[in-house]
Design an enzyme around this catalytic site. Sequence first.
Site, PDB file in Angstrom:
ATOM      1  N   ARG A  15      51.882  36.309  44.365  1.00 36.26           N
ATOM      2  CA  ARG A  15      50.502  36.765  43.610  1.00 36.26           C
ATOM      3  C   ARG A  15      50.150  35.779  42.783  1.00 36.26           C
ATOM      4  O   ARG A  15      49.407  36.077  41.832  1.00 36.26           O
ATOM      5  CB  ARG A  15      50.951  37.963  42.727  1.00 36.26           C
ATOM      6  CG  ARG A  15      51.637  39.198  43.582  1.00 36.26           C
ATOM      7  CD  ARG A  15      51.660  40.565  42.547  1.00 36.26           C
ATOM      8  NE  ARG A  15      52.475  40.433  41.730  1.00 36.26           N
ATOM      9  CZ  ARG A  15      53.696  41.012  42.056  1.00 36.26           C
ATOM     10  NH1 ARG A  15      54.258  41.455  43.245  1.00 36.26           N
ATOM     11  NH2 ARG A  15      54.650  40.737  41.092  1.00 36.26           N
ATOM     12  N   CYS A  50      30.152  26.632  38.210  1.00 35.14           N
ATOM     13  CA  CYS A  50      29.644  28.049  38.543  1.00 35.14           C
ATOM     14  C   CYS A  50      30.633  28.900  39.268  1.00 35.14           C
ATOM     15  O   CYS A  50      31.162  29.763  38.775  1.00 35.14           O
ATOM     16  CB  CYS A  50      28.243  28.042  39.043  1.00 35.14           C
ATOM     17  SG  CYS A  50      27.040  27.297  38.392  1.00 35.14           S
TER      18      CYS A  50
END
Length: 282
Positions: free
Chosen positions: A137, A157
Amino acid sequence: MSMADRIFIDMCKDILENGVSTEGEKVRPKWEDGTPAYTIKKFGVVNRYDLSKEFPAITLRRTAIKSCIDEILWIWQQKSNNIHDLKPHIWDEWADADGSIGKAYGYQLGVKHQYKEGMMDQVDRVLYDLKNNPYSRRIMTNIYVHQDLHEMNLYPCAYSMTFNVTPNKDTGRLKLNGILNQRSQDVLAANNWNVCQYAALLHMFAQVSEMEAGELVHVIADAHIYDRHIPLIKELIARETYDAPVFKMNPDVKDFYRFTRNDFTVENYTTGPQIENIPIAV
């Protein structure tokens, strides 16, 4: 209508109908004539694309798929921050006299870090984990590095990817899913461009890891339409739509660093006309 068209149209309608205006606020971007570039924006937009069903290219207008792939390879494969290594001219406004955009994007992915398994950059760490620890994970990247922000000509961004592997009970294969986090997005100029390039990246990583592509989840903190783009968006989302194109990738490439733009084709891509000379706020 393609899945991507429906998602794009619904998102634009939601921003226009339920978004908030930044008019009157102190905003950084300016138009070429020096006028402040205001927006209508929505906070926390989340779009989901099932790549096992179709490639998420809108058909309202053509998205330049090979140019998208050029940029994603520039960032993730070449790990470059110099526009001279990039075919499209999308970064020219932010480059210095030498062509550098500073310690941004590809630069950050190429920085090596110490792990228990040795020195690796972020891309190689992802590829290592997909092969050796697919159910981890912790398979993620982050290029929003605060200590280097002052040396970036534009803050990132699209700044992080999180990869997650799940079994496909129908095929018996592993399925690679990804979450793209984006702090800010110019919806008209960049939305489907980013979606297509990260969908292609997910396909590449899946293939070289002997998996199949699953879901791409796109999280946008500030999804906005610029004031001068509003009539363009309204015309765009009223257009006729078509079926999604067929995306093909060279199945013989098993090493991520061997991919080139010529390993990708898009077939049956019927679209509306391109929007020419979209004004870009800088």
